[in-house]
Design an enzyme around this catalytic site. Structure first.
Site, mmCIF file in Angstrom:
data_model
loop_
_atom_site.group_PDB
_atom_site.id
_atom_site.type_symbol
_atom_site.label_atom_id
_atom_site.label_comp_id
_atom_site.label_asym_id
_atom_site.label_seq_id
_atom_site.Cartn_x
_atom_site.Cartn_y
_atom_site.Cartn_z
ATOM 1 N N SER A 69 0.836 -1.209 0.000
ATOM 2 C CA SER A 69 0.000 0.000 0.000
ATOM 3 C C SER A 69 0.868 1.255 0.000
ATOM 4 O O SER A 69 2.006 1.251 0.475
ATOM 5 C CB SER A 69 -0.900 0.036 1.235
ATOM 6 O OG SER A 69 -1.739 -1.082 1.289
HETATM 7 N N1 SAH Z 1 -1.071 -4.815 4.093
HETATM 8 C C1 SAH Z 1 -0.314 -5.069 2.886
HETATM 9 C C2 SAH Z 1 -1.097 -4.702 1.641
HETATM 10 C C3 SAH Z 1 -1.383 -5.926 0.910
HETATM 11 S S1 SAH Z 1 -2.402 -5.863 -0.514
HETATM 12 C C4 SAH Z 1 1.035 -4.395 2.915
HETATM 13 O O1 SAH Z 1 1.317 -3.642 3.861
HETATM 14 O O2 SAH Z 1 1.833 -4.651 2.026
HETATM 15 C C5 SAH Z 1 -3.748 -6.888 0.054
HETATM 16 C C6 SAH Z 1 -3.427 -8.309 0.410
HETATM 17 O O3 SAH Z 1 -4.650 -8.924 0.836
HETATM 18 C C7 SAH Z 1 -2.909 -9.168 -0.743
HETATM 19 O O4 SAH Z 1 -1.671 -9.725 -0.391
HETATM 20 C C8 SAH Z 1 -3.994 -10.242 -0.915
HETATM 21 O O5 SAH Z 1 -3.472 -11.506 -1.291
HETATM 22 C C9 SAH Z 1 -4.616 -10.283 0.458
HETATM 23 N N2 SAH Z 1 -5.990 -10.803 0.540
HETATM 24 C C10 SAH Z 1 -7.021 -10.623 -0.320
HETATM 25 N N3 SAH Z 1 -8.123 -11.261 0.124
HETATM 26 C C11 SAH Z 1 -7.793 -11.856 1.317
HETATM 27 C C12 SAH Z 1 -8.507 -12.653 2.266
HETATM 28 N N4 SAH Z 1 -9.798 -12.976 2.102
HETATM 29 N N5 SAH Z 1 -7.832 -13.087 3.344
HETATM 30 C C13 SAH Z 1 -6.528 -12.781 3.543
HETATM 31 N N6 SAH Z 1 -5.803 -12.028 2.688
HETATM 32 C C14 SAH Z 1 -6.426 -11.565 1.580
#
Ligand code: SAH
Length: 233
Positions: A69
């Site tokens: 993000s």
């Molecule tokens: N917090 C992260 C941002 C990640 S982007 C950071 O600081 O880098 C969002 C993430 O959510 C992705 O890696 C995706 O695989 C995950 N995601 C999507 N749906 C999900 C679910 N139902 N349960 C767990 N993770 C999920």
């Protein structure tokens, strides 16, 4: 340490200080959040090819179609969580681990769920190497993580078409006698084109004791329900 790496470290530290100033200029006021962002080496959370952009205020690809993000978004969500030391915080969507590291710097006890197994394996190694002690789990975060509930805060870092009930029930109930605050859920709600950052705070023990506040619009990768069994979807 070699001369080159100490040069790198001071360069990154200066860039990090500038990033903190940028976030301040963009309206982030919570000093503990800014301090945490000033402490986490974001360049370690991005792919080597993007290291020189690690301290620009932008989202970057981390492989597997996912992104780390934008720092402003991390700061914004973390500010809405109103994290206090020792708070139990659940993150849905571990991704690169950057948000989890920021929470750790704020002395929260961090639990984080990711549905992409290969991504989680890589991230867990990185967090361990950097000394961030975070409990992680592979699975569908829309169901929360009941074993460690209740949580003082839950942060969802992917776009949610709706608010999962399981997350609401895993928020801490406020307790008047000892002044414990109710838990907060910070979640971007909406479709693929944009989401409204939403904060739900638990105000009592009943099924309707929640307060909802809506904030600015953001754009996240989708929250996908269900297990990622084969690890490559
Ligand atoms: N917090 C992260 C941002 C990640 S982007 C950071 O600081 O880098 C969002 C993430 O959510 C992705 O890696 C995706 O695989 C995950 N995601 C999507 N749906 C999900 C679910 N139902 N349960 C767990 N993770 C999920």
């Amino acid at each position: 340490m070699t001369d080159a790496s100490s040069h790198d470290n001071s360069t990154y530290r200066r860039r990090r200080e500038r990033l903190v100033q940028t976030l301040r200029d963009r309206g982030i006021q919570d000093e503990r959040v800014l301090q945490a962002i000033g402490a986490v080496p974001r360049h370690k959370f991005v792919e080597p090819a993007f290291r020189n952009r690690a301290y620009a205020d932008e989202a970057l690809p981390i492989g597997l179609d996912q992104t780390i993000s934008q720092p402003f978004t991390v700061a914004y969500q973390t500010s809405l969580l109103e994290v206090e030391p020792h708070d139990r915080i659940l993150e849905v969507g571990t991704g690169s681990g950057y948000q989890a590291a920021v929470l750790c710097e704020m002395e929260a006890r961090v639990f984080s769920i990711e549905r992409h197994k290969p991504l989680l394996t890589r991230t867990k190694t990185l967090l361990d190497d950097l000394g961030y002690s975070i409990r992680t789990r592979h699975g569908d975060g829309t169901r929360g993580w009941p074993a460690f509930a209740p949580y003082d805060g839950i942060v969802v870092t992917a776009a949610a078409p709706n608010i999962p009930d399981a997350l609401l029930t895993q928020l801490r109930q406020p307790s008047a006698p000892d002044g414990t605050r109710g838990g907060r859920l910070v979640i971007p709600v909406g479709g693929r084109d944009g989401q409204t950052m939403t904060r739900i705070s638990r105000t009592g023990s009943g099924p309707h004791d929640y307060e909802r506040e809506e904030y600015h619009n953001f754009r996240f990768v989708p929250l996908v329900e269900g297990d990622d069994k084969n690890g490559d979807s």
